[in-house]
Design a protein around this motif. Structure first.
Motif, PDB file in Angstrom:
ATOM      1  N   ILE A  60       0.838  -1.201   0.000  1.00  0.00           N
ATOM      2  CA  ILE A  60       0.000   0.000   0.000  1.00  0.00           C
ATOM      3  C   ILE A  60       0.872   1.251   0.000  1.00  0.00           C
ATOM      4  N   GLY A  61       1.945   1.236   0.769  1.00  0.00           N
ATOM      5  CA  GLY A  61       2.859   2.376   0.796  1.00  0.00           C
ATOM      6  C   GLY A  61       3.537   2.597  -0.541  1.00  0.00           C
ATOM      7  N   ARG A  62       3.928   1.513  -1.188  1.00  0.00           N
ATOM      8  CA  ARG A  62       4.569   1.626  -2.499  1.00  0.00           C
ATOM      9  C   ARG A  62       3.587   2.185  -3.527  1.00  0.00           C
ATOM     10  N   ARG A  63       2.338   1.697  -3.474  1.00  0.00           N
ATOM     11  CA  ARG A  63       1.320   2.193  -4.403  1.00  0.00           C
ATOM     12  C   ARG A  63       1.022   3.663  -4.138  1.00  0.00           C
ATOM     13  N   ARG A  64       0.970   4.046  -2.860  1.00  0.00           N
ATOM     14  CA  ARG A  64       0.699   5.441  -2.514  1.00  0.00           C
ATOM     15  C   ARG A  64       1.784   6.358  -3.074  1.00  0.00           C
ATOM     16  N   GLY A  65       3.031   5.918  -2.988  1.00  0.00           N
ATOM     17  CA  GLY A  65       4.126   6.719  -3.526  1.00  0.00           C
ATOM     18  C   GLY A  65       4.032   6.882  -5.036  1.00  0.00           C
ATOM     19  N   LEU A  66       3.716   5.798  -5.732  1.00  0.00           N
ATOM     20  CA  LEU A  66       3.571   5.877  -7.189  1.00  0.00           C
ATOM     21  C   LEU A  66       2.389   6.757  -7.576  1.00  0.00           C
ATOM     22  N   LEU A  67       1.294   6.656  -6.827  1.00  0.00           N
ATOM     23  CA  LEU A  67       0.135   7.497  -7.124  1.00  0.00           C
ATOM     24  C   LEU A  67       0.443   8.972  -6.885  1.00  0.00           C
ATOM     25  N   SER A  68       1.226   9.271  -5.868  1.00  0.00           N
ATOM     26  CA  SER A  68       1.620  10.660  -5.623  1.00  0.00           C
ATOM     27  C   SER A  68       2.466  11.187  -6.775  1.00  0.00           C
ATOM     28  N   TYR A  69       3.357  10.344  -7.275  1.00  0.00           N
ATOM     29  CA  TYR A  69       4.194  10.724  -8.416  1.00  0.00           C
ATOM     30  C   TYR A  69       3.334  11.022  -9.642  1.00  0.00           C
ATOM     31  N   ILE A  70       2.381  10.148  -9.930  1.00  0.00           N
ATOM     32  CA  ILE A  70       1.508  10.349 -11.089  1.00  0.00           C
ATOM     33  C   ILE A  70       0.675  11.612 -10.905  1.00  0.00           C
ATOM     34  N   GLN A  71       0.203  11.839  -9.691  1.00  0.00           N
ATOM     35  CA  GLN A  71      -0.620  13.016  -9.417  1.00  0.00           C
ATOM     36  C   GLN A  71       0.163  14.302  -9.655  1.00  0.00           C
ATOM     37  N   LYS A  72       1.438  14.314  -9.275  1.00  0.00           N
ATOM     38  CA  LYS A  72       2.267  15.502  -9.483  1.00  0.00           C
ATOM     39  C   LYS A  72       2.567  15.723 -10.959  1.00  0.00           C
ATOM     40  N   LYS A  73       2.801  14.630 -11.697  1.00  0.00           N
ATOM     41  CA  LYS A  73       3.182  14.746 -13.101  1.00  0.00           C
ATOM     42  C   LYS A  73       2.007  15.098 -14.008  1.00  0.00           C
ATOM     43  N   PHE A  75      -2.226  15.299 -13.476  1.00  0.00           N
ATOM     44  CA  PHE A  75      -3.383  15.095 -12.611  1.00  0.00           C
ATOM     45  C   PHE A  75      -4.522  14.385 -13.340  1.00  0.00           C
ATOM     46  N   GLN A  76      -4.722  14.689 -14.615  1.00  0.00           N
ATOM     47  CA  GLN A  76      -5.804  14.042 -15.364  1.00  0.00           C
ATOM     48  C   GLN A  76      -5.545  12.543 -15.510  1.00  0.00           C
ATOM     49  N   ARG A  77      -4.302  12.175 -15.765  1.00  0.00           N
ATOM     50  CA  ARG A  77      -3.937  10.757 -15.860  1.00  0.00           C
ATOM     51  C   ARG A  77      -4.173  10.059 -14.521  1.00  0.00           C
ATOM     52  N   TYR A  78      -3.874  10.761 -13.439  1.00  0.00           N
ATOM     53  CA  TYR A  78      -4.106  10.235 -12.096  1.00  0.00           C
ATOM     54  C   TYR A  78      -5.596   9.971 -11.871  1.00  0.00           C
ATOM     55  N   GLN A  79      -6.430  10.942 -12.224  1.00  0.00           N
ATOM     56  CA  GLN A  79      -7.876  10.787 -12.055  1.00  0.00           C
ATOM     57  C   GLN A  79      -8.403   9.608 -12.874  1.00  0.00           C
ATOM     58  N   ASP A  80      -7.942   9.484 -14.111  1.00  0.00           N
ATOM     59  CA  ASP A  80      -8.367   8.382 -14.967  1.00  0.00           C
ATOM     60  C   ASP A  80      -7.953   7.035 -14.377  1.00  0.00           C
ATOM     61  N   LEU A  81      -6.735   6.974 -13.861  1.00  0.00           N
ATOM     62  CA  LEU A  81      -6.214   5.715 -13.326  1.00  0.00           C
ATOM     63  C   LEU A  81      -6.992   5.259 -12.096  1.00  0.00           C
ATOM     64  N   ILE A  82      -7.226   6.155 -11.146  1.00  0.00           N
ATOM     65  CA  ILE A  82      -7.949   5.717  -9.948  1.00  0.00           C
ATOM     66  C   ILE A  82      -9.403   5.398 -10.282  1.00  0.00           C
ATOM     67  N   GLY A  83      -9.936   6.037 -11.310  1.00  0.00           N
ATOM     68  CA  GLY A  83     -11.283   5.691 -11.754  1.00  0.00           C
ATOM     69  C   GLY A  83     -11.334   4.308 -12.376  1.00  0.00           C
ATOM     70  N   ARG A  84     -10.341   3.993 -13.202  1.00  0.00           N
ATOM     71  CA  ARG A  84     -10.297   2.678 -13.850  1.00  0.00           C
ATOM     72  C   ARG A  84     -10.051   1.561 -12.849  1.00  0.00           C
TER      73      ARG A  84
END
Length: 89
Positions: A60-73, A75-84
């Motif tokens: 969970i910690g590793r996933r949280r770190g990757l999601l934070s990275y995607i969110q910073k880079k 944001f739209q890709r982040y939203q799409d990913l967590i939705g999928r």
């Protein structure tokens, strides 16, 4: 407990950015989410398995770190990913 090779290949085909993508952050998050879901069901059946619980928290910690990275880079890709993936964050 680990992902089967066929299931892993299905996830890779579904989330890869291009034909040879095997390690993008989106793909890593998708694979980690699948492993987290498997461990969650295992821990519901085996509540005293503390070693697996520790492994789950690490994933969970590793996933949280990757999601934070995607969110910073992107944001739209982040939203799409967590939705999928159907995860809330």
């Amino acid at each position: 407990m680990a992902l089967t090779q066929t299931r892993k290949q299905e996830i890779i085909n579904q989330y890869q950015a291009h034909g040879t993508d095997t390690g993008s952050a989106d793909l890593q998050v998708a694979l980690l989410t699948e492993r987290i879901n498997q461990l969650t069901t295992h821990l519901q059946a085996n509540p005293k398995d503390h070693a697996s619980r520790r492994g789950l928290l690490q994933l969970i910690g590793r996933r949280r770190g990757l999601l934070s990275y995607i969110q910073k880079k992107d944001f739209q890709r982040y939203q799409d990913l967590i939705g999928r993936l159907g995860i809330r964050r």
